[in-house]
Scaffold this motif. Structure first.
Motif, mmCIF file in Angstrom:
data_model
loop_
_atom_site.group_PDB
_atom_site.id
_atom_site.type_symbol
_atom_site.label_atom_id
_atom_site.label_comp_id
_atom_site.label_asym_id
_atom_site.label_seq_id
_atom_site.Cartn_x
_atom_site.Cartn_y
_atom_site.Cartn_z
ATOM 1 N N LEU A 25 0.807 -1.222 0.000
ATOM 2 C CA LEU A 25 0.000 0.000 0.000
ATOM 3 C C LEU A 25 0.844 1.279 0.000
ATOM 4 C CD1 LEU A 25 -3.092 -0.755 2.286
ATOM 5 C CD2 LEU A 25 -2.910 -0.791 -0.208
ATOM 6 N N PRO A 26 1.845 1.400 0.895
ATOM 7 C CA PRO A 26 2.661 2.618 0.829
ATOM 8 C C PRO A 26 3.378 2.769 -0.509
ATOM 9 C CG PRO A 26 2.981 1.507 2.919
ATOM 10 C CD PRO A 26 2.197 0.558 2.058
ATOM 11 N N LEU A 27 3.845 1.650 -1.054
ATOM 12 C CA LEU A 27 4.492 1.708 -2.362
ATOM 13 C C LEU A 27 3.492 2.147 -3.428
ATOM 14 C CD1 LEU A 27 7.370 1.085 -3.392
ATOM 15 C CD2 LEU A 27 6.521 -1.165 -4.087
ATOM 16 N N GLY A 28 2.277 1.621 -3.326
ATOM 17 C CA GLY A 28 1.239 1.969 -4.292
ATOM 18 C C GLY A 28 0.823 3.422 -4.216
ATOM 19 N N TYR A 29 0.939 4.028 -3.023
ATOM 20 C CA TYR A 29 0.551 5.425 -2.878
ATOM 21 C C TYR A 29 1.469 6.368 -3.638
ATOM 22 C CZ TYR A 29 -3.281 4.942 0.448
ATOM 23 O OH TYR A 29 -4.495 4.679 1.023
ATOM 24 N N SER A 30 2.650 5.873 -4.006
ATOM 25 C CA SER A 30 3.559 6.670 -4.834
ATOM 26 C C SER A 30 3.595 6.201 -6.277
ATOM 27 C CB SER A 30 4.988 6.622 -4.258
ATOM 28 O OG SER A 30 5.080 7.350 -3.063
ATOM 29 N N PHE A 31 3.333 4.899 -6.496
ATOM 30 C CA PHE A 31 3.569 4.331 -7.816
ATOM 31 C C PHE A 31 2.322 3.768 -8.494
ATOM 32 C CE2 PHE A 31 7.598 4.122 -5.602
ATOM 33 C CZ PHE A 31 8.492 4.549 -6.555
ATOM 34 N N ASN A 32 1.172 3.748 -7.828
ATOM 35 C CA ASN A 32 0.010 3.079 -8.413
ATOM 36 C C ASN A 32 -1.279 3.864 -8.185
ATOM 37 O OD1 ASN A 32 -1.225 0.802 -9.772
ATOM 38 N ND2 ASN A 32 -2.060 0.177 -7.809
ATOM 39 N N LEU A 33 -1.304 5.086 -8.645
ATOM 40 C CA LEU A 33 -2.506 5.919 -8.518
ATOM 41 C C LEU A 33 -3.218 5.945 -9.870
ATOM 42 C CD1 LEU A 33 -0.979 8.789 -6.356
ATOM 43 C CD2 LEU A 33 -2.218 6.767 -5.602
ATOM 44 N N ASP A 34 -3.997 4.880 -10.112
ATOM 45 C CA ASP A 34 -4.570 4.669 -11.439
ATOM 46 C C ASP A 34 -5.488 5.803 -11.885
ATOM 47 O OD1 ASP A 34 -3.338 2.119 -11.755
ATOM 48 O OD2 ASP A 34 -4.856 1.248 -10.453
ATOM 49 N N GLY A 35 -6.329 6.303 -10.980
ATOM 50 C CA GLY A 35 -7.234 7.388 -11.342
ATOM 51 C C GLY A 35 -6.487 8.670 -11.672
ATOM 52 N N SER A 36 -5.475 8.989 -10.872
ATOM 53 C CA SER A 36 -4.673 10.190 -11.114
ATOM 54 C C SER A 36 -3.899 10.077 -12.422
ATOM 55 C CB SER A 36 -3.698 10.418 -9.953
ATOM 56 O OG SER A 36 -4.412 10.609 -8.746
ATOM 57 N N ILE A 37 -3.425 8.858 -12.738
ATOM 58 C CA ILE A 37 -2.663 8.639 -13.959
ATOM 59 C C ILE A 37 -3.558 8.782 -15.186
ATOM 60 C CG2 ILE A 37 -1.375 6.901 -15.272
ATOM 61 C CD1 ILE A 37 -0.345 5.877 -12.550
ATOM 62 N N LEU A 38 -4.766 8.233 -15.115
ATOM 63 C CA LEU A 38 -5.714 8.383 -16.218
ATOM 64 C C LEU A 38 -5.986 9.857 -16.484
ATOM 65 C CD1 LEU A 38 -8.912 6.401 -17.012
ATOM 66 C CD2 LEU A 38 -9.114 8.855 -16.653
ATOM 67 N N PHE A 39 -6.101 10.634 -15.406
ATOM 68 C CA PHE A 39 -6.367 12.067 -15.544
ATOM 69 C C PHE A 39 -5.264 12.773 -16.307
ATOM 70 C CE2 PHE A 39 -5.540 16.317 -13.726
ATOM 71 C CZ PHE A 39 -6.695 16.968 -14.130
ATOM 72 N N GLN A 40 -4.023 12.286 -16.210
ATOM 73 C CA GLN A 40 -2.907 12.926 -16.894
ATOM 74 C C GLN A 40 -3.138 12.967 -18.403
ATOM 75 O OE1 GLN A 40 0.046 14.123 -14.956
ATOM 76 N NE2 GLN A 40 -1.694 13.889 -13.582
ATOM 77 N N SER A 41 -3.405 11.809 -18.995
ATOM 78 C CA SER A 41 -3.588 11.755 -20.450
ATOM 79 C C SER A 41 -4.913 12.387 -20.865
ATOM 80 C CB SER A 41 -3.500 10.310 -20.949
ATOM 81 O OG SER A 41 -4.422 9.477 -20.290
ATOM 82 N N PHE A 42 -5.981 12.119 -20.110
ATOM 83 C CA PHE A 42 -7.293 12.689 -20.435
ATOM 84 C C PHE A 42 -7.239 14.212 -20.353
ATOM 85 C CE2 PHE A 42 -11.700 13.886 -19.795
ATOM 86 C CZ PHE A 42 -12.410 12.973 -20.575
ATOM 87 N N GLY A 43 -6.611 14.732 -19.285
ATOM 88 C CA GLY A 43 -6.539 16.176 -19.101
ATOM 89 C C GLY A 43 -5.662 16.856 -20.137
ATOM 90 N N ALA A 44 -4.555 16.204 -20.517
ATOM 91 C CA ALA A 44 -3.654 16.803 -21.505
ATOM 92 C C ALA A 44 -4.338 16.920 -22.867
ATOM 93 C CB ALA A 44 -2.377 15.968 -21.619
ATOM 94 N N ILE A 45 -5.025 15.870 -23.296
ATOM 95 C CA ILE A 45 -5.728 15.909 -24.582
ATOM 96 C C ILE A 45 -6.884 16.902 -24.526
ATOM 97 C CG2 ILE A 45 -7.007 14.562 -26.274
ATOM 98 C CD1 ILE A 45 -4.031 13.950 -26.125
ATOM 99 N N PHE A 46 -7.551 16.990 -23.371
ATOM 100 C CA PHE A 46 -8.625 17.970 -23.189
ATOM 101 C C PHE A 46 -8.099 19.390 -23.407
ATOM 102 C CE2 PHE A 46 -10.151 21.013 -19.956
ATOM 103 C CZ PHE A 46 -11.422 21.265 -20.448
ATOM 104 N N ILE A 47 -6.963 19.713 -22.810
ATOM 105 C CA ILE A 47 -6.386 21.050 -22.959
ATOM 106 C C ILE A 47 -5.961 21.297 -24.403
ATOM 107 C CG2 ILE A 47 -4.397 22.469 -22.302
ATOM 108 C CD1 ILE A 47 -4.660 21.277 -19.487
ATOM 109 N N ALA A 48 -5.371 20.284 -25.045
ATOM 110 C CA ALA A 48 -4.975 20.424 -26.449
ATOM 111 C C ALA A 48 -6.192 20.718 -27.321
ATOM 112 C CB ALA A 48 -4.274 19.154 -26.925
#
Length: 418
Positions: free
Chosen positions: A299-322
């Motif tokens: 769990l502690p490792l996942g809190y830095s390396f496995n934030l699936d919802g936050s990671i999805l937001f990265q690509s979705f948000g970047a394309i949204f801004i573009a």
């Protein structure tokens, strides 16, 4: 854990953001009816509020990513069990990061959430138009000076240096342990600073919404509503994919795990903070049969390396801004962006709206204006709620899967000592 989040009054924060959002809507719609001079004044005030917030966010990027990554990787150590469990679960984290980023990318390209928005003006158009050169990009990955990379908030170079630094810590013996403790404390400090900056989030939300609605009028409300629906639909698709992949490992027991994860997911959604869920999530995993030493490591490792919802937001948000700015990114560049985000997202901390920090840092590397974040600020609290719930789900699955791989997943409650 790489770094613990500071205790904050999340309920008060939520109320403040909701009030700021409501006032921004009312003020923006009212100013839209008062003529060009009022609209111009609202746009300038909104630009000032959101600009100040963005500058403060950028201020904490470099030390936050460095401290979080170094302390997380350095804690892997050289113990055989830790390396085996950590190695396997890190491969799972990487695979899930790729899945999350790809789903966000494809969904944004299909749904076109950025169409119809009136984005903030770009101050330097020329700096955003640069051809992509693969060789230059590969050379750019390696920093010539980490101080220079931090001064420019070059997230990819900071990630590369931090990963190598963290991997080298065990070789330093006692000095490495001292440095590990130092980076952990630095992480605490930077998370506290991030939380202090987030005190200005209501001001930024008010300014962003007021300026957007003063310029675009009531039509903007329809665009924001559509954006929320499209993002939540994309998150739901990710949930289905993650559950399907977890089922391949856990089999029918996935039903019992989902029952145990229900309460932590709801708590995460309500507080928009993964850290606030940690004790409850660990307890529910123990009830499901995950040993404490497995859950307490994954769990502690996942809190830095496995934030699936936050990671999805990265690509979705970047394309949204573009899309909002009318910038077309070829598929080759989008694929590269996924790879860069998979690295840079590993510095996301489990605190509310921290994924905005990483997105702000990544956007300029692909010719996207960071000012576009202002479009998201007004509704980011609701986006963050969905992101956090997804993070909790993904880390719950990861811990159970790790226990299954180690042959230590029991049929009922279990407690042990790490």
């Amino acid at each position: 854990m790489a770094a613990a989040a500071p205790q904050v009054d999340t309920k008060r924060r939520t109320y403040a953001i909701l009030i700021a959002l409501g006032l921004g809507v009312v003020s923006g719609l009212l100013l839209h009816t008062l003529g060009d001079s009022a609209i111009y004044g609202a746009e300038q005030a909104g630009k000032l509020m959101t600009g100040l917030f963005l500058r403060l966010i950028k201020m904490v990027i470099a030390p936050l990513v460095f401290a979080t990554l170094v302390s997380g990787i350095g804690k892997l150590g050289d113990d055989t069990l830790v390396l085996r469990v950590g190695g396997r679960i890190l491969l799972w984290f990487i695979a899930m990061s790729f899945v999350s980023l790809t789903i966000g990318l494809l969904a944004a390209n299909i749904l076109q959430p950025g169409i119809g928005f009136s984005p903030p003006p770009i101050t330097d158009i020329a700096s955003l138009k640069h051809p992509f050169q693969p060789i230059d990009f590969i050379l750019h990955i390696a920093p010539t000076s980490i101080l220079d990379a931090m001064a420019r908030n070059d997230i990819l170079q900071i990630v590369v240096f931090s990963v190598l630094f963290g991997l080298a810590l065990p070789a330093a013996g006692k000095a490495g342990k001292i440095m590990l403790n130092w980076t952990e404390e630095l992480g605490h400090i930077m998370l506290r600073m991030t939380d202090m900056v987030m005190l200005l989030a209501p001001m930024a939300v008010f300014g962003s919404v007021m300026g957007s609605l003063a310029s675009g009028g009531g039509a903007m409300l329809l665009h924001y509503g559509r954006f929320l629906v499209e993002f939540y639909s994309t998150i739901l698709i990710l949930w289905c994919v993650l559950t399907g992949l977890a089922f391949l490992v856990l089999g029918p027991r996935i039903k019992g795990l989902l029952k145990e994860l229900f309460q932590p997911i709801i708590l995460g959604y309500a507080t928009a903070s993964s850290e606030s869920v940690y004790p409850l999530l660990l307890e529910k995993l123990e009830n499901f049969g995950v040993p404490t030493r497995i859950g307490g490591f994954v769990l502690p490792l996942g809190y830095s390396f496995n934030l699936d919802g936050s990671i999805l937001f990265q690509s979705f948000g970047a394309i949204f801004i573009a899309q909002a700015y009318g910038i077309t990114l070829p598929w080759s560049q989008q694929a590269l962006m996924v790879l860069v985000m998979m690295l840079s997202s590993k510095g996301i901390a489990g605190v509310p709206r921290a994924s905005l920090v990483t997105l702000v840092a990544v956007l300029p590397q692909f010719g996207l204006p960071e000012a576009g974040i202002a479009l998201i600020l007004g509704i980011d609290h609701f986006l963050d709620m969905a992101r956090t719930a997804t993070n909790v789900l993904g880390n719950g699955y990861a811990a159970a899967i790790s226990a299954k791989w180690e042959g230590e997943l029991s049929d009922g409650p279990t407690k042990d000592v790490m």
